[in-house]
Design a protein around this motif. Sequence first.
Motif, PDB file in Angstrom:
ATOM      1  N   LEU A  10      -3.272   3.065   5.255  1.00 46.38           N
ATOM      2  CA  LEU A  10      -3.642   3.170   7.464  1.00 46.38           C
ATOM      3  C   LEU A  10      -4.412   4.209   7.382  1.00 46.38           C
ATOM      4  O   LEU A  10      -4.451   5.103   7.035  1.00 46.38           O
ATOM      5  CB  LEU A  10      -1.684   2.988   7.738  1.00 46.38           C
ATOM      6  CG  LEU A  10      -0.769   2.196   7.558  1.00 46.38           C
ATOM      7  CD1 LEU A  10       0.214   2.179   7.883  1.00 46.38           C
ATOM      8  CD2 LEU A  10      -1.120   0.004   7.854  1.00 46.38           C
ATOM      9  N   PRO A  11      -4.856   3.963   8.874  1.00 48.63           N
ATOM     10  CA  PRO A  11      -5.878   5.386   9.462  1.00 48.63           C
ATOM     11  C   PRO A  11      -4.716   6.301   9.872  1.00 48.63           C
ATOM     12  O   PRO A  11      -5.158   7.144   9.520  1.00 48.63           O
ATOM     13  CB  PRO A  11      -6.372   4.679  11.088  1.00 48.63           C
ATOM     14  CG  PRO A  11      -5.698   2.514  10.788  1.00 48.63           C
ATOM     15  CD  PRO A  11      -5.746   2.349   9.711  1.00 48.63           C
ATOM     16  N   THR A  12      -3.460   6.088   9.788  1.00 50.62           N
ATOM     17  CA  THR A  12      -2.698   7.204   9.933  1.00 50.62           C
ATOM     18  C   THR A  12      -2.278   7.819   9.040  1.00 50.62           C
ATOM     19  O   THR A  12      -1.842   9.126   9.091  1.00 50.62           O
ATOM     20  CB  THR A  12      -1.831   6.568  10.339  1.00 50.62           C
ATOM     21  OG1 THR A  12      -0.928   6.454   9.633  1.00 50.62           O
ATOM     22  CG2 THR A  12      -1.320   6.561  11.928  1.00 50.62           C
ATOM     23  N   GLY A  13      -2.904   7.711   7.345  1.00 53.72           N
ATOM     24  CA  GLY A  13      -2.874   8.618   6.423  1.00 53.72           C
ATOM     25  C   GLY A  13      -1.907   7.686   5.380  1.00 53.72           C
ATOM     26  O   GLY A  13      -1.161   8.270   4.941  1.00 53.72           O
ATOM     27  N   GLU A  14      -0.900   7.154   6.766  1.00 55.95           N
ATOM     28  CA  GLU A  14       0.212   6.112   6.214  1.00 55.95           C
ATOM     29  C   GLU A  14       0.129   5.317   4.829  1.00 55.95           C
ATOM     30  O   GLU A  14      -1.151   4.865   5.288  1.00 55.95           O
ATOM     31  CB  GLU A  14       1.229   5.510   7.212  1.00 55.95           C
ATOM     32  CG  GLU A  14       2.016   7.077   8.006  1.00 55.95           C
ATOM     33  CD  GLU A  14       2.404   5.851   9.579  1.00 55.95           C
ATOM     34  OE1 GLU A  14       3.146   5.550   8.602  1.00 55.95           O
ATOM     35  OE2 GLU A  14       2.703   6.375  10.127  1.00 55.95           O
TER      36      GLU A  14
END
Length: 182
Positions: A10-14
Motif C-alpha cells: 500500500l502507499p502507506t508502506g503497509e
Amino acid sequence: MSSIYVNNILPTGEIEVTVSGSLKVTGSFQTTGAIQANNTLTVGKNDTGHDVKFFGATSGQYMLWDESADELVLAGDSKLSFHDAAGGENIVASADGHLEVNAGTTLDMTAPTIDINGTTEVQIDTATLDVNGTTAVTIDCTNTSNGITIGTSTSGVPVSIGHTTSETTVNDNLTVTGDLTV
C-alpha cells in the motif's frame, strides 16, 4: 509445503501478506491491529505453558494465566461475571482481602459438608434466616465465658423456642432475669 505471497504494498508502506501453511515466528511479534483467529488458539503445550495476560481499560485491571503457579489471576478488583457482564451475578475481590459473591436472586451451595470458618466473626445480614436440618441443628460454642446469646442486641425482641406442642428441655441450670410466665 508453505508458501508466502505478498498481496499488496500500500502507499502507506503497509504490506498485505498471505501465508499458505504454517507461520513460525522466533523472537517477538507485535501488532497494532486486531488479530482474528478462525480456529483453535493454543498457547504452549502440555506440561510446557506460558503466561497469558489480558488487560482491561483501567490501570491495574487484568486477567493473567500464570503458568508457573497453574493459576488464573484476576488482578485489581476485576470481576468474574456470569450470565452477562452487566448482570448481578459476579465474584469480586478487593485489595483489602474482601471477597464478595453476588447472586442475582439465589445463591445455592450444595455439598455433603459446607464448612464456613471465620477467625473473628461470621455475620449474616438478612430479613429472614431459615435454618432447616433434617436430622439436627446444633449451635455450639467453646467459649465458656461469653457462650451463646440469642436476641440480645435489641431490647424487646421476642424469642420463641419450639412449637406450641413441642417439649423444651433445659439440660442444665436455668437463670431467668425478668418476669417468667408459665
